[in-house]
Design a protein around this motif. Structure first.
Motif, PDB file in Angstrom:
ATOM      1  N   GLN A 147       0.831  -1.212   0.000  1.00  0.00           N
ATOM      2  CA  GLN A 147       0.000   0.000   0.000  1.00  0.00           C
ATOM      3  C   GLN A 147       0.864   1.260   0.000  1.00  0.00           C
ATOM      4  OE1 GLN A 147      -0.318  -2.511   2.235  1.00  0.00           O
ATOM      5  NE2 GLN A 147      -2.485  -2.992   2.643  1.00  0.00           N
ATOM      6  N   GLY A 148       1.872   1.286   0.847  1.00  0.00           N
ATOM      7  CA  GLY A 148       2.764   2.427   0.905  1.00  0.00           C
ATOM      8  C   GLY A 148       3.536   2.631  -0.382  1.00  0.00           C
ATOM      9  N   THR A 149       3.853   1.525  -1.055  1.00  0.00           N
ATOM     10  CA  THR A 149       4.581   1.617  -2.316  1.00  0.00           C
ATOM     11  C   THR A 149       3.716   2.237  -3.405  1.00  0.00           C
ATOM     12  OG1 THR A 149       5.860  -0.349  -1.693  1.00  0.00           O
ATOM     13  CG2 THR A 149       5.886   0.299  -4.026  1.00  0.00           C
ATOM     14  N   TYR A 150       2.449   1.828  -3.470  1.00  0.00           N
ATOM     15  CA  TYR A 150       1.529   2.454  -4.423  1.00  0.00           C
ATOM     16  C   TYR A 150       1.465   3.967  -4.199  1.00  0.00           C
ATOM     17  CZ  TYR A 150      -0.693  -1.646  -6.647  1.00  0.00           C
ATOM     18  OH  TYR A 150      -0.962  -2.748  -7.408  1.00  0.00           O
ATOM     19  N   ARG A 151       1.354   4.377  -2.955  1.00  0.00           N
ATOM     20  CA  ARG A 151       1.211   5.805  -2.639  1.00  0.00           C
ATOM     21  C   ARG A 151       2.481   6.580  -2.972  1.00  0.00           C
ATOM     22  NH1 ARG A 151      -1.335   4.064   3.160  1.00  0.00           N
ATOM     23  NH2 ARG A 151      -3.384   3.433   2.368  1.00  0.00           N
ATOM     24  N   THR A 152       3.624   6.002  -2.652  1.00  0.00           N
ATOM     25  CA  THR A 152       4.896   6.676  -2.929  1.00  0.00           C
ATOM     26  C   THR A 152       5.103   6.870  -4.424  1.00  0.00           C
ATOM     27  OG1 THR A 152       5.856   5.707  -0.926  1.00  0.00           O
ATOM     28  CG2 THR A 152       7.387   6.583  -2.574  1.00  0.00           C
ATOM     29  N   LEU A 153       4.839   5.838  -5.202  1.00  0.00           N
ATOM     30  CA  LEU A 153       5.006   5.929  -6.654  1.00  0.00           C
ATOM     31  C   LEU A 153       4.009   6.918  -7.257  1.00  0.00           C
ATOM     32  CD1 LEU A 153       5.656   2.194  -7.622  1.00  0.00           C
ATOM     33  CD2 LEU A 153       7.296   4.085  -7.637  1.00  0.00           C
ATOM     34  N   ALA A 154       2.821   6.988  -6.708  1.00  0.00           N
ATOM     35  CA  ALA A 154       1.826   7.948  -7.208  1.00  0.00           C
ATOM     36  C   ALA A 154       2.300   9.389  -7.003  1.00  0.00           C
ATOM     37  CB  ALA A 154       0.487   7.726  -6.515  1.00  0.00           C
ATOM     38  N   VAL A 155       2.882   9.669  -5.844  1.00  0.00           N
ATOM     39  CA  VAL A 155       3.396  11.019  -5.574  1.00  0.00           C
ATOM     40  C   VAL A 155       4.542  11.354  -6.527  1.00  0.00           C
ATOM     41  CG1 VAL A 155       4.583  12.447  -3.865  1.00  0.00           C
ATOM     42  CG2 VAL A 155       2.669  10.998  -3.162  1.00  0.00           C
ATOM     43  N   ILE A 156       5.415  10.382  -6.787  1.00  0.00           N
ATOM     44  CA  ILE A 156       6.526  10.602  -7.731  1.00  0.00           C
ATOM     45  C   ILE A 156       5.985  10.888  -9.127  1.00  0.00           C
ATOM     46  CG2 ILE A 156       8.476   9.489  -8.878  1.00  0.00           C
ATOM     47  CD1 ILE A 156       8.994   7.988  -6.240  1.00  0.00           C
ATOM     48  N   MET A 157       4.965  10.135  -9.541  1.00  0.00           N
ATOM     49  CA  MET A 157       4.332  10.381 -10.848  1.00  0.00           C
ATOM     50  C   MET A 157       3.864  11.825 -10.959  1.00  0.00           C
ATOM     51  SD  MET A 157       1.773   7.279 -11.787  1.00  0.00           S
ATOM     52  CE  MET A 157       2.294   5.576 -11.756  1.00  0.00           C
ATOM     53  N   LEU A 158       3.127  12.267  -9.946  1.00  0.00           N
ATOM     54  CA  LEU A 158       2.569  13.618  -9.967  1.00  0.00           C
ATOM     55  C   LEU A 158       3.681  14.667 -10.047  1.00  0.00           C
ATOM     56  CD1 LEU A 158      -0.109  15.255  -9.698  1.00  0.00           C
ATOM     57  CD2 LEU A 158       0.368  15.357  -7.236  1.00  0.00           C
ATOM     58  N   ALA A 159       4.753  14.454  -9.290  1.00  0.00           N
ATOM     59  CA  ALA A 159       5.849  15.427  -9.239  1.00  0.00           C
ATOM     60  C   ALA A 159       6.586  15.529 -10.571  1.00  0.00           C
ATOM     61  CB  ALA A 159       6.832  15.040  -8.132  1.00  0.00           C
ATOM     62  N   VAL A 160       6.577  14.462 -11.354  1.00  0.00           N
ATOM     63  CA  VAL A 160       7.275  14.460 -12.647  1.00  0.00           C
ATOM     64  C   VAL A 160       6.346  14.869 -13.787  1.00  0.00           C
ATOM     65  CG1 VAL A 160       8.441  13.006 -14.355  1.00  0.00           C
ATOM     66  CG2 VAL A 160       8.973  12.749 -11.921  1.00  0.00           C
ATOM     67  N   LEU A 161       5.155  14.297 -13.833  1.00  0.00           N
ATOM     68  CA  LEU A 161       4.279  14.466 -14.985  1.00  0.00           C
ATOM     69  C   LEU A 161       3.734  15.891 -15.135  1.00  0.00           C
ATOM     70  CD1 LEU A 161       2.202  11.148 -14.850  1.00  0.00           C
ATOM     71  CD2 LEU A 161       4.077  11.724 -16.390  1.00  0.00           C
ATOM     72  N   VAL A 162       3.351  16.506 -14.043  1.00  0.00           N
ATOM     73  CA  VAL A 162       2.732  17.838 -14.145  1.00  0.00           C
ATOM     74  C   VAL A 162       3.695  18.877 -14.725  1.00  0.00           C
ATOM     75  CG1 VAL A 162       1.755  19.751 -12.828  1.00  0.00           C
ATOM     76  CG2 VAL A 162       0.970  17.415 -12.416  1.00  0.00           C
ATOM     77  N   PRO A 163       4.902  19.051 -14.177  1.00  0.00           N
ATOM     78  CA  PRO A 163       5.796  20.053 -14.781  1.00  0.00           C
ATOM     79  C   PRO A 163       6.241  19.695 -16.196  1.00  0.00           C
ATOM     80  CG  PRO A 163       6.920  18.837 -13.035  1.00  0.00           C
ATOM     81  CD  PRO A 163       5.482  18.479 -12.949  1.00  0.00           C
TER      82      PRO A 163
END
Length: 392
Positions: A147-163
């Motif tokens: 569960q924690g791994t899903y959440r961590t990877l999701a935050v990384i996605m957001l930090a990269v994809l948006v900019p």
């Protein structure tokens, strides 16, 4: 590519054992999540020509840059298969607009020459991302749970994809007052549109040969890439060994995507694909006999070059065999065929495991499919018919 396909596709197998064991789910049932993602990608591929004529690929990428991290985060809240399946629908739609389809369109805008190399360099991101996040996610699953791994990877996605999508990416060189690479070298003759329309292509042998080839490549490469970790674990290797082989393969995949793109430019699409098919067969054979540790090198080398064909080959094979006149629509159909078998492969492979207790039977079947693929590739002919007055 590294934080989209590199995570969604290449890290999926890491969750297979921890999720199914903790929630008491079957491997076949959980692997259906990946099937759903791929089926949604296939559906989008089939209508991509129409979608991109009405809506800018760049706009869709901006929207998906927000919805993909949100939906991937939601995986961590799931407790049963229906919930996983519902989230997979959102993930499948979102990732469709952040991987190969839109990037192929954008690279076509930017490159008139050396498209193979450009596609290889772009698509190597999925391998580099897979290698990096496979290693990190494996450790995170051990330390913080799935569960924690899903959440961590999701935050990384957001930090990269948006900019990247909102600030950096430009859909065409016109946006900055430039011309496509190689355009100044084009002659009027070389620039003419060639190949059949969609209606004409549906009557041509090349279309069906290429579709069948896409089905085979999608099945065998997905079977190979997704089975490495669970099969090695079932053979008694510890998690670090299994993830080490997977990471080495993904690192090699990044390099081999550039290599295969260069081979496509120099040898031609058909010859380069032949070597990729051979590599897939070698990788499957190595995985079949993986109880002997030296076979791990064959797995890494074979999977690296072979699985590169699942992304790099289709844009160039479609242009080689079907031309440019209806490229967007026909490439979408070929990509959909590939997505169909990449969605079915995990379910079928794990069904074999659930029935026999081993992946060996599925791997041997994959080798047979590689042999069939050679015979589909041989009669594929280059499309050279020039068409006047038709847009690409």
């Amino acid at each position: 590519m590294g934080t989209t396909h590199g995570v969604i596709a290449n890290c999926f197998s890491l969750y297979l054992k921890p999720v199914t064991e903790e929630l008491h789910l079957s491997r076949q049932g959980f692997s259906t999540c990946q099937m759903i993602v791929n089926l949604l990608y296939m559906t989008v591929s089939l209508v991509s020509g129409r979608i991109y004529r009405k809506v800018s690929p760049h706009l869709l990428m901006k929207i998906a840059a927000l919805t993909l991290p949100a939906s991937y985060f939601t995986y961590s809240l799931c407790a049963n298969l229906p919930q996983f399946y519902g989230v997979s629908v959102a993930v499948g739609i979102s990732v469709s607009f952040l991987t190969f389809l839109p990037f192929t369109q954008i690279l076509t805008n930017w490159f008139d020459e050396r498209r193979g190399l450009a596609i290889g360099i772009c698509f190597m991101g999925s391998g580099l991302g897979g290698m990096l996040f496979n290693t990190l996610a494996s450790r995170w699953i051990t330390s913080m749970g799935w569960q924690g791994t899903y959440r961590t990877l999701a935050v990384i996605m957001l930090a990269v994809l948006v900019p990247m999508t909102y600030l950096v990416l430009k859909p065409s060189p016109d946006c900055i007052g430039k011309k496509p690479y190689g355009q100044k070298c084009k002659t009027e003759n070389n620039a003419r549109v060639y190949g059949p329309s969609v209606t004409e292509a549906l009557k041509a042998p090349n279309f069906y040969l290429l579709t069948a080839l896409a089905l085979m490549i999608g099945m065998t490469t997905t079977m190979l890439g997704n089975t490495i970790i669970p099969h090695l674990s079932d053979l008694g290797y510890d998690g670090s060994t299994a993830s080490g082989v997977m990471s080495a393969y993904l690192g090699g995949l990044a390099i081999c995507k550039v290599l295969l793109g260069t081979m496509m430019d120099r040898l031609g699409a058909r010859k380069a694909t032949f070597f990729a098919l051979l590599a897939t067969g070698i990788g499957l054979a190595g995985l079949t006999f993986a109880s002997w540790r030296p076979m791990h090198m064959l797995i890494i080398a074979g999977a690296a070059l072979g699985c590169a064909s699942c992304t790099v080959a289709y844009p160039l094979l479609a242009r080689y065999a079907l031309g440019t006149a209806a490229y967007a629509s026909l490439y979408g159909m070929i990509n959909a065929a590939n997505s169909l078998t990449t969605s079915l492969a995990p379910v079928l492979t794990n069904a074999v495991y659930d029935y026999t207790g081993s992946y060996r039977g599925a791997l041997i079947a994959g080798i047979v499919l590689c042999v069939i693929s050679f015979f589909l590739l041989l009669p594929l002919k280059e499309e050279k018919t020039v068409v006047s007055g038709r847009k690409d």
